[in-house]
Design an enzyme around this catalytic site. Sequence first.
Site, PDB file in Angstrom:
ATOM      1  N   HIS A   1       0.833  -1.206   0.000  1.00 47.40           N
ATOM      2  CA  HIS A   1       0.000   0.000   0.000  1.00 47.40           C
ATOM      3  C   HIS A   1       0.874   1.266   0.000  1.00 47.40           C
ATOM      4  O   HIS A   1       0.720   2.141  -0.865  1.00 47.40           O
ATOM      5  CB  HIS A   1      -0.912  -0.029   1.237  1.00 47.40           C
ATOM      6  CG  HIS A   1      -1.849   1.131   1.330  1.00 47.40           C
ATOM      7  ND1 HIS A   1      -3.175   1.046   0.984  1.00 47.40           N
ATOM      8  CD2 HIS A   1      -1.653   2.422   1.725  1.00 47.40           C
ATOM      9  CE1 HIS A   1      -3.752   2.220   1.160  1.00 47.40           C
ATOM     10  NE2 HIS A   1      -2.845   3.079   1.613  1.00 47.40           N
ATOM     11  N   GLU A   2       1.795   1.336   0.940  1.00 43.17           N
ATOM     12  CA  GLU A   2       2.637   2.536   1.029  1.00 43.17           C
ATOM     13  C   GLU A   2       3.547   2.656  -0.188  1.00 43.17           C
ATOM     14  O   GLU A   2       3.822   3.765  -0.659  1.00 43.17           O
ATOM     15  CB  GLU A   2       3.454   2.552   2.330  1.00 43.17           C
ATOM     16  CG  GLU A   2       2.607   2.574   3.613  1.00 43.17           C
ATOM     17  CD  GLU A   2       1.545   3.672   3.659  1.00 43.17           C
ATOM     18  OE1 GLU A   2       1.778   4.762   3.096  1.00 43.17           O
ATOM     19  OE2 GLU A   2       0.464   3.438   4.244  1.00 43.17           O
TER      20      GLU A   2
ATOM     21  N   HIS B   1       1.682   4.452  -2.860  1.00 46.79           N
ATOM     22  CA  HIS B   1       1.735   5.914  -2.676  1.00 46.79           C
ATOM     23  C   HIS B   1       3.099   6.447  -3.132  1.00 46.79           C
ATOM     24  O   HIS B   1       3.189   7.468  -3.818  1.00 46.79           O
ATOM     25  CB  HIS B   1       1.567   6.263  -1.190  1.00 46.79           C
ATOM     26  CG  HIS B   1       0.146   6.204  -0.695  1.00 46.79           C
ATOM     27  ND1 HIS B   1      -0.856   6.955  -1.241  1.00 46.79           N
ATOM     28  CD2 HIS B   1      -0.430   5.492   0.323  1.00 46.79           C
ATOM     29  CE1 HIS B   1      -2.000   6.721  -0.581  1.00 46.79           C
ATOM     30  NE2 HIS B   1      -1.766   5.831   0.359  1.00 46.79           N
TER      31      HIS B   1
ATOM     32  N   GLU C   1      -4.843   7.673  -3.083  1.00 46.52           N
ATOM     33  CA  GLU C   1      -5.313   6.387  -2.574  1.00 46.52           C
ATOM     34  C   GLU C   1      -5.597   5.415  -3.726  1.00 46.52           C
ATOM     35  O   GLU C   1      -5.496   4.201  -3.552  1.00 46.52           O
ATOM     36  CB  GLU C   1      -6.559   6.612  -1.707  1.00 46.52           C
ATOM     37  CG  GLU C   1      -6.898   5.481  -0.761  1.00 46.52           C
ATOM     38  CD  GLU C   1      -5.880   5.253   0.364  1.00 46.52           C
ATOM     39  OE1 GLU C   1      -4.929   6.048   0.507  1.00 46.52           O
ATOM     40  OE2 GLU C   1      -6.047   4.254   1.086  1.00 46.52           O
TER      41      GLU C   1
HETATM   42 ZN    ZN Z   1      -3.196   5.176   1.798  1.00 49.44          ZN
END
Ligand code: ZN
Length: 501
Positions: free
Chosen positions: A265-266, A269, A295
């Site tokens: 997830h990170e 980003h 997101e």
């Molecule tokens: Zn996030």
Amino acid sequence: MQEKLDDLKKRLAEISDIHNAAALLGWDQQTYMPPGGAAARARQLATLSQIAHEKFTDDAIGCLLNALHAHAHSLPYDSDDASLIRVTKREYDKARRLPPALVSEIAYASAQAFESWRKARNESRFCDFAPYLQRILELKIRYAGYLGYTDRIYDPLLDEFEPGMKTAQVEAIFANVKKEIVPLVHAISSKLHEVDNSFLHQDFHEDKQWDIGVEVARLIGYAFERGRQDRSPHPFTTSFSRDDVRITTRFMPDYFPAAFFATIHETGHALYNQGLRHELERTPLADGASLGAHESQSRLWENLIGRSRSFWKFFMPRVQAVFPEQFRNVNAEKMYRAVNRVQPSLIRVEADEITYNLHIMIRFELENALLEGRLAVSDLPDAWNTRMQEYLGITPPDDAHGVLQDVHWSHGSFGYFPTYSLGNIFASQLFDQIKKDISGLDTYFEKGEFHILLDWLRANLHIHGRKFTLDELANKITGESLQTHSFTAYLKNKYGEIYNL
Ligand code: ZN
């Protein structure tokens, strides 16, 4: 004209340097700073933020923006200079509308509310937090009034995180999604036992979890020579330039997916920020378009890739090599099903890909009801629990597992929550477009080749930085506004197959 533009850019570059220096202090605060440093660090951050605010709201910036107005309109809408002037004007006008006294009052009230929230959550007593929340709510109502709105009080608050998006549009989007996924969740609820994920709950040594996280981040394209990973209580991504974009993660020693998916997830980003164009550096355009757009990148990598069958066809032997005991009898298919197990649960951050969005909708509806005076703060826990029962079929046993679980309201971050779901929705819309543009995507993924996807995201999304709104991006990239059918079709196909619906 060039002289004025250069003057504006020089001023914005200095402000950007101050923000990035503050971000570095913030990163250190959450990773390495000893607890004793907290008070001094809070002062340093407040000073930097005040200097940046004063420089940005300076009359001189307003004069330059006015003088450059006609010039901006003579350029193509998507040119770097026109976009810089447009986005800076949008932010400048907002910043100028807010009285500095109100901004510091909110900062002060939030610091108190945060402490009260932390204590109230530990003791599971909403009534202790209620007066602080009431105060924050009153301040945010005044804040929204200064920013101004014609339709809904939520509009200017949402606009801070998702520029250009209106409350009514989010309501329509959420209504479409809700009508499809509530029945889906109910259908799955009777078949929860059909997916076994017990093997994910074993001992997983932290160092090895670290190694596998680094491996997957590198695999999907994170450039460690322009970033690094550290540990923090809550995973986050921050950047000080496109060439220094950092991620953090945290570990659960007895549950494999927590750190693994947090890292993907990170990384999602971080890939966005590492993919920004060099020319946008030190300007307000040097970031993702919005929280929803950001997101969409983390969720695309985490869910559409990390929780896909083709990813596990490639990656299962890798995790097996690191955890041979734990995954001895697990093949790619079993792993695919396990990491997609649906379970209506109380805590948002632990929710699966489908029910997560219901957690968001509850918060969005309650925020609107509070701000519009349709719901009293004292009635919030009941309203929360009623909706949990209605949407997810479960009722929190106490406030800590219900209304007190998130930090956002203590910070005064009303309008933030919907961006999480908007990100999920946009990710699916993008992915449908990617599948149209690149045939045989799964074959690449099964071979561990993800650069083709990253290249597409770089060329179609990352390069724009903050030039466009989420809706503008959706139109530019996919030819239509933000829509929900890609997302609901994806969920229905994927989970219909897993759960045999
Ligand atoms: Zn996030």
